[in-house]
Design a protein around this motif. Structure first.
Motif, mmCIF file in Angstrom:
data_model
loop_
_atom_site.group_PDB
_atom_site.id
_atom_site.type_symbol
_atom_site.label_atom_id
_atom_site.label_comp_id
_atom_site.label_asym_id
_atom_site.label_seq_id
_atom_site.Cartn_x
_atom_site.Cartn_y
_atom_site.Cartn_z
ATOM 1 N N GLY A 85 -38.036 -103.699 4.433
ATOM 2 C CA GLY A 85 -37.203 -104.878 4.689
ATOM 3 C C GLY A 85 -36.353 -104.643 5.934
ATOM 4 O O GLY A 85 -36.102 -103.498 6.313
ATOM 5 N N ARG A 218 -40.931 -106.777 0.897
ATOM 6 C CA ARG A 218 -39.963 -105.894 1.577
ATOM 7 C C ARG A 218 -40.547 -105.170 2.788
ATOM 8 O O ARG A 218 -40.777 -103.960 2.755
ATOM 9 C CB ARG A 218 -39.384 -104.853 0.598
ATOM 10 N N TYR B 57 -37.709 -113.408 -2.967
ATOM 11 C CA TYR B 57 -37.190 -112.044 -3.076
ATOM 12 C C TYR B 57 -37.444 -111.508 -4.477
ATOM 13 O O TYR B 57 -37.442 -112.268 -5.456
ATOM 14 C CB TYR B 57 -35.687 -112.017 -2.776
ATOM 15 N N ASP B 245 -40.233 -103.667 -4.152
ATOM 16 C CA ASP B 245 -40.876 -104.968 -4.071
ATOM 17 C C ASP B 245 -41.367 -105.398 -5.456
ATOM 18 O O ASP B 245 -41.308 -104.643 -6.435
ATOM 19 C CB ASP B 245 -41.978 -104.972 -3.003
#
Lengths: 353, 353
Positions: A85, A218, B57, B245
């Motif tokens: 990220g 990410r 996210y 993730d």
């Protein structure tokens, strides 16, 4: 607080990410996620990947992903860094490049994580106010400094600076690193990536979380002179050698390689942003000129905090910051046309709008 | 080196991970990967996951994964921390708990990343030698200190300390944090997890990369008192809010939940380790008593460096460290029975064995 904590962390104020609601049925316009799925190649990666490979470590250097990014940007592989990220890329940048005796210059209003890194790494910083119309004025970033960082477009204001101003800054500021955080640049601003080969002190940071629809995986990255990239690699390899798992690397490659899908996806968001801006203006909102996948809007008659609560009561999440100076604005992510129509319809029903 | 680097990083010596060869056809016994695939539930996660979700996210707090780990360990969710591999958990532990005015005590020979963190964070450290037979003698970890960290079983030696010694250490060392790095504990050692509720200064760190066959997904975790976990959360949220993730979280949950597969997989590795140890001893190797998925072996007549090169020439990778004191040993990962038979067959053909 506990007597077992390292002294340096006892006063830390961590970053607060936007809410990730656990309930369904909400319209989620609060964390700047892309309303469209990632490129079809990402689905193909998942369908073709055998879990047996997961017993092995991933490539710690992410060579294939760096190669794909370098190709896409017209740079060499050693001008590319990748991380978990863009937040991790930022954290490593603060450690590797911005911990300097002279002060770091940054906007007073910008991505709030910068100030968390400043605290975490004990960095001496000088905050430069935005203009009255919420712009970053790069002429104000002058004098002795140990580095400069700003977001372009800026967050949460959505406003961008043009490439000529960035070039002028780099021409006069040659003794410290200039970091341009371009998380949102693909939605209409000009990227400083094209200046990388001219300025050895320029680092550009981008992410797969917004324009590439891969927030769930990410992946962030940076472009810069090989010397700057080497500094990031050294700190990364002194912190966590393998931050990107196999699937993060593979899905990111698939996302970079599909240029057509990327362009179409960004265009749709921009079109919806333009429609949303017009509708908000029609309702009396002041909307800053956005080059991002969100708008930053305020209303002269209704307080932003009240509007946020009103929308939330109607199952629409937007983001409101309590920081003085921006506490009467809402940051509204651009969703699908249907979601934005629902937002406008809901606001239209507000008794004071 | 560049004038743009932060002064503090200019002398850093990053960690060197084991080689991840780009060519096929090698027998890879150099990075302690599990020879067996992850639990079947991991494959099911990949088959059922729709890439559309990746635009969002992930849960920054990894609540579902923490819950699964807490259940498995008989602890509460607020006694669990998760990170991007146990290396990230270790890095955050050094930042959050081990940066103290008094010296950190750690074994002179252990996981070499510890010394990289010590350099990166400027920690005052005191290294305690192993015994002549490569054991950690916890009685030697005494006196004023700002923390204690050791790997159990230790790496690269493979030798473990027993739970009574760890309990005795915790009973006398109550004023600083004791970190037990249990990356390999599932292969036969006793976990200190069962002491978590008795000692508020105990932190146990484990990983999904070895016994859970998920090195490719980068998931590590820690168990400890909620106060210690809170310190880790604060630093994590000041560095990178979303390090895991979506697929890392989901595959790890699937791996934790399949207890039967886990036990069977670990048993097979232990069985192959026992066979390999006997065979190496038959060839004249001295093999330390291993509670890991690798063995640490030396031969009185042939230098380890030569053996490593001989094996490499025959397409078998093992790890050799040049650090004085352990530079005549090989660290050999336990692979499948077939791979270990190939290793033994190859060594048998060595003219001096």
């Amino acid at each position: 607080m506990s007597r077992f904590w390292s002294p340096a962390i006892q006063s830390l104020v961590p970053y607060t990410p936007g809410e990730q609601p656990k309930v369904d049925g909400l319209i989620k316009l609060n964390t700047n996620e892309n309303p469209y799925p990632p490129a079809p190649g990402v689905e193909a990666v998942l369908r073709n990947f055998s879990s047996e490979r997961l017993r092995l470590y991933p490539d710690p250097d992410c060579q294939a992903l760096k190669h794909a990014l370098a190709e896409d940007a017209g740079l060499a592989t050693n001008q590319v860094f990748v991380g978990n990220g863009s937040d991790e890329v930022l954290a490593l940048t603060f450690m590797a490049l911005l911990r300097q005796p002279k002060p770091l210059l940054l906007p007073e209003t910008s991505y709030s994580f910068y100030n968390v890194y400043i605290d975490l790494f004990g960095i001496n910083a000088q905050h430069i106010p935005l203009t009255a119309d919420f712009r970053i004025e790069l002429c104000d970033y002058c004098g002795e400094n140990g580095g400069i960082i700003f977001a372009n477009p800026n967050a949460p204001t959505s406003v961008s600076v043009d490439l000529d101003s960035i070039r002028a800054l780099l021409e006069r500021n040659t003794d410290s690193v200039v970091v341009v955080d371009e998380a949102y640049v693909d939605f209409g601003a000009e990227s400083a990536t094209q200046l990388i080969n001219q300025f050895p002190n320029l680092l550009v940071i981008q992410t797969f979380s917004k324009s590439r629809s891969l927030a769930g995986m990410r992946v962030g990255f940076a472009f810069g002179h090989p010397d700057l990239i080497e500094a990031l690699e050294r700190v990364k390899n002194s912190f966590n050698s393998y931050p990107l798992d196999m699937l993060a690397q593979l899905t990111a490659i698939a996302a970079v390689e599909d240029k057509e899908y990327f362009k179409a996806c960004v265009s749709r968001v921009i079109e919806t942003r333009n429609w949303t801006t017009e509708q908000l203006q029609r309702l009396g909102f002041d909307v800053l000129p956005s080059h991002t996948n969100f708008v930053f809007a305020s209303h002269a008659e209704v307080a932003a905090a009240d509007l946020m609560q009103y929308l939330r009561d109607n199952k629409i999440l937007v983001r409101h910051f309590t920081k003085p100076g921006i506490d009467n604005h809402l940051r509204i992510t651009i969703g699908t046309p249907e979601e934005m129509k629902a937002l406008i319809d809901c606001l239209q029903l507000h008794p004071e709008l």
